[in-house]
Design a protein around this motif. Structure first.
Motif, PDB file in Angstrom:
ATOM      1  N   TRP A  39       0.792  -1.229   0.000  1.00 25.02           N
ATOM      2  CA  TRP A  39       0.000   0.000   0.000  1.00 25.02           C
ATOM      3  C   TRP A  39       0.830   1.287   0.000  1.00 25.02           C
ATOM      4  O   TRP A  39       0.289   2.359  -0.244  1.00 25.02           O
ATOM      5  CB  TRP A  39      -0.978   0.029   1.181  1.00 25.02           C
ATOM      6  N   ALA A  41       2.718   3.786  -1.796  1.00 22.06           N
ATOM      7  CA  ALA A  41       2.708   4.009  -3.246  1.00 22.06           C
ATOM      8  C   ALA A  41       3.953   4.692  -3.789  1.00 22.06           C
ATOM      9  O   ALA A  41       4.132   4.758  -5.002  1.00 22.06           O
ATOM     10  CB  ALA A  41       1.475   4.839  -3.618  1.00 22.06           C
ATOM     11  N   SER A 170      -3.770  -2.187  -2.245  1.00 25.25           N
ATOM     12  CA  SER A 170      -3.428  -0.806  -1.942  1.00 25.25           C
ATOM     13  C   SER A 170      -4.126  -0.324  -0.676  1.00 25.25           C
ATOM     14  O   SER A 170      -3.727   0.672  -0.083  1.00 25.25           O
ATOM     15  CB  SER A 170      -3.800   0.099  -3.116  1.00 25.25           C
ATOM     16  N   ARG A 187      -3.641   5.159   2.135  1.00 27.51           N
ATOM     17  CA  ARG A 187      -3.221   6.496   1.738  1.00 27.51           C
ATOM     18  C   ARG A 187      -4.388   7.444   1.995  1.00 27.51           C
ATOM     19  O   ARG A 187      -5.508   7.204   1.536  1.00 27.51           O
ATOM     20  CB  ARG A 187      -2.822   6.543   0.264  1.00 27.51           C
ATOM     21  N   PRO A 419      -6.112   5.948  -9.216  1.00 22.81           N
ATOM     22  CA  PRO A 419      -5.079   6.051  -8.180  1.00 22.81           C
ATOM     23  C   PRO A 419      -4.127   7.219  -8.347  1.00 22.81           C
ATOM     24  O   PRO A 419      -3.632   7.773  -7.364  1.00 22.81           O
ATOM     25  CB  PRO A 419      -4.331   4.709  -8.311  1.00 22.81           C
ATOM     26  N   GLU A 420      -3.853   7.628  -9.578  1.00 26.80           N
ATOM     27  CA  GLU A 420      -2.902   8.725  -9.812  1.00 26.80           C
ATOM     28  C   GLU A 420      -3.503  10.103  -9.530  1.00 26.80           C
ATOM     29  O   GLU A 420      -2.780  11.079  -9.370  1.00 26.80           O
ATOM     30  CB  GLU A 420      -2.405   8.701 -11.269  1.00 26.80           C
TER      31      GLU A 420
END
Length: 543
Positions: A39, A41, A170, A187, A419-420
């Motif tokens: 997770w 990143a 993640s 995150r 995710p980005e």
């Protein structure tokens, strides 16, 4: 996990007031541990500083305390990320579910033990479940953790069991009582997570049934301006796996049936791109190759996606969800975001050209050479030609985000977005056709995953596999689009008319394919041929 043992004379509950411990934990122990997790990143980024921003004590039992902590990581590149962990001290390392939970060896008052990620410690999970049911907040100074119980848990079902689901994710998911899932967001963002917002909205404020029901959540109320999502609990969907795996099997069957017959690839029915087609309107020999069962599944997936969008379109009051038109501000945001991402992809492809071979190298060079054409296509977006509405969407929809049930129905999950993307970008209202483009790209992915599978003993030439694969893709797309548009129009979902639908699909298919290049080059370079193939085909259509 570090090989050495750290010794302290103070009690575990006093550790987070100990400057020496907090410094060692934040500067050495946690960075080392996080590098070994799925997770975290930013493994390729150089860390400048790392500090514990919040450490909230949480009582497991009368004699044992864990801590909810958030970690602020500042990178040399100039950006910051926030992560969430739960820490506990246990004397017996076998008390945790998995070795991955061991953070660091520690000696407290001459008692040997280990700091663990408490999510892997069953007594902690039990206490966490009871805390959500109680809806009692935990406060410490000016900050607090808020626990909310949703409708799914309104009858406060007693705790029976729990287990961590998978270790290569993640986020971290926990199954409770075999009926509920708790997802801990690793995150964090300085706002509510869109997964929590949309799941709760679909569950509590719409009639959409094919999404997990909201069971509750944990939020960190940092201050009056910031509420951060820590985790969500929702119903467990009885399923037979992701739609991706089942769709891949049906795609393999299509190629196998072609190779088992004497049909010439050129004789298979050819459907136009973006055509809408009823299953019954496909030629009978083509339907036999695809399979009526497969076509019915595609239709049903499209139906569920449309129903999700209809639900998200339904609220006309809440500003988080009410539909809005296209405007100049959106166009500026879209172009800036896409061009930034596109430039990053060009750099990434150029840096990796020497690692690619064969067709992948050829298509990568074509991608780089087409920079001006692709950029022009994205910059040509003009909101004045669009009359449809923008709504909150899934944002990262593909076959891996859909669960298939034993009765061949489909549930849509994981509403976190790309995710980005930043938290702000994930919440921008967009055309629901971006999600549709994500599904079409996913079908394309599956087909070319079969075509390029070196383990399969294909009898067809590469050229013929491309030909029958493209015909298959256009057929699945036509059936999916027909089912989606039919349901959307019947329920007044504002997606525009034919020319607008085609324009937005084409635009977002190219956007999705460009986005995919980054993931593949970083995670599995052998697959970058798939999005590069998609981009080449889109460019050919634009010529």
């Amino acid at each position: 996990m570090a090989n050495t043992t750290t010794s302290f004379d103070t009690a575990w509950t006093e550790h987070f007031r100990n400057d020496s411990f907090r410094h060692k934990l934040s500067s050495e122990i946690l960075p080392s541990y996080m590098m070994g997790t799925r997770w975290y990143a930013a493994k390729s980024q150089k860390v400048k500083t790392c500090r514990i921003e919040m450490a909230m004590p949480f009582s497991i039992t009368n004699h044992q305390t864990a801590f909810f902590i958030t970690i602020e990581v500042n990178f040399a590149a100039g950006f910051t990320e926030y992560y969430f962990m739960t820490l506990a001290f246990v004397k017996d390392r076998s008390a945790v579910d998995h070795e991955i939970a061991i953070v660091h060896s520690l000696s407290i008052d001459a008692h040997e033990g280990v700091i663990v990620d408490a999510l892997y410690f069953e007594p902690f999970r039990k206490a966490l479940y009871h805390q959500i049911l109680s809806q009692k907040s935990i406060t410490d100074g000016h900050t607090k953790l808020s626990f909310e119980r949703g409708k799914v848990l309104r009858n406060s079902p007693p705790y029976e069991s729990s287990k961590v689901m998978g270790f290569d994710q993640s986020n971290t998911s926990i199954e409770y009582n075999g009926k509920y899932f708790f997802k801990a967001y690793r995150r964090l963002f300085q706002d509510a997570n869109p997964d929590l917002e949309i799941t709760k909205f679909l569950s509590d404020e719409s009639y959409f049934e094919n999404s997990p029901k909201y069971g509750g959540s944990i939020s960190w109320v940092k201050n009056q301006y910031a509420v951060l999502s820590i985790g969500i609990i929702q119903e467990r969907i009885d399923n037979v796996g992701e739609a991706w795996n089942h769709t891949l099997d049906m795609m393999k069957g299509y190629f196998e049936r072609i190779e088992a017959t004497s049909i010439a690839p050129k004789d298979i029915e050819d459907i136009l791109n973006f055509e809408l087609r009823e299953t019954e309107a496909l030629r009978s020999d083509f339907r036999l190759l695809i399979g009526d069962d497969a076509l019915q599944k595609v239709e049903r997936m499209a139906l569920r996606v449309a129903q999700m969008h209809i639900a998200l379109f339904s609220n006309k009051v809440d500003t988080k969800f009410n539909p809005i038109p296209f405007n100049g501000d959106y166009t500026v945001w879209l172009k800036n975001r896409i061009i930034y991402q596109l430039n990053a992809r060009f750099i990434l492809v150029e840096e990796n050209l020497s690692k690619l071979k064969g067709l992948a190298r050829q298509y990568a060079e074509l991608f780089v050479a087409s920079r001006e054409k692709i950029t022009t296509q994205f910059l040509a977006f003009e909101e004045t030609r669009l009359n449809s509405s923008r709504i909150r969407i899934h944002g990262d929809l593909h076959l891996g985000q859909i669960l298939m049930t034993p009765n061949d129905d489909f549930y849509i999950i994981d509403y976190e977005g790309e995710p980005e993307s930043t938290i702000r970008d994930r919440k921008v209202k967009q055309t629901p056709l971006k999600d549709v483009a994500g599904m079409l790209r996913s079908f394309h992915y599956g087909i070319y995953a079969v075509i390029f599978d070196e383990k399969s003993k294909h009898k067809l030439s590469v050229e013929d596999r491309f030909l029958v694969g493209e015909k298959y893709y256009r057929a699945l797309s036509a059936v999916f689009l027909n089912s989606y548009v039919k349901e959307a129009m019947a329920n007044n979902l504002d997606i525009g008319y034919e020319s607008e639908i085609r324009y937005l699909l084409q635009y977002h298919l190219l956007e999705k394919a460009v986005y995919e290049i980054g993931y593949e080059l970083k995670a599995r370079p052998d697959w970058v041929i798939i999005p590069l193939t998609g981009i080449k085909q889109i460019l050919d259509e634009l010529s």
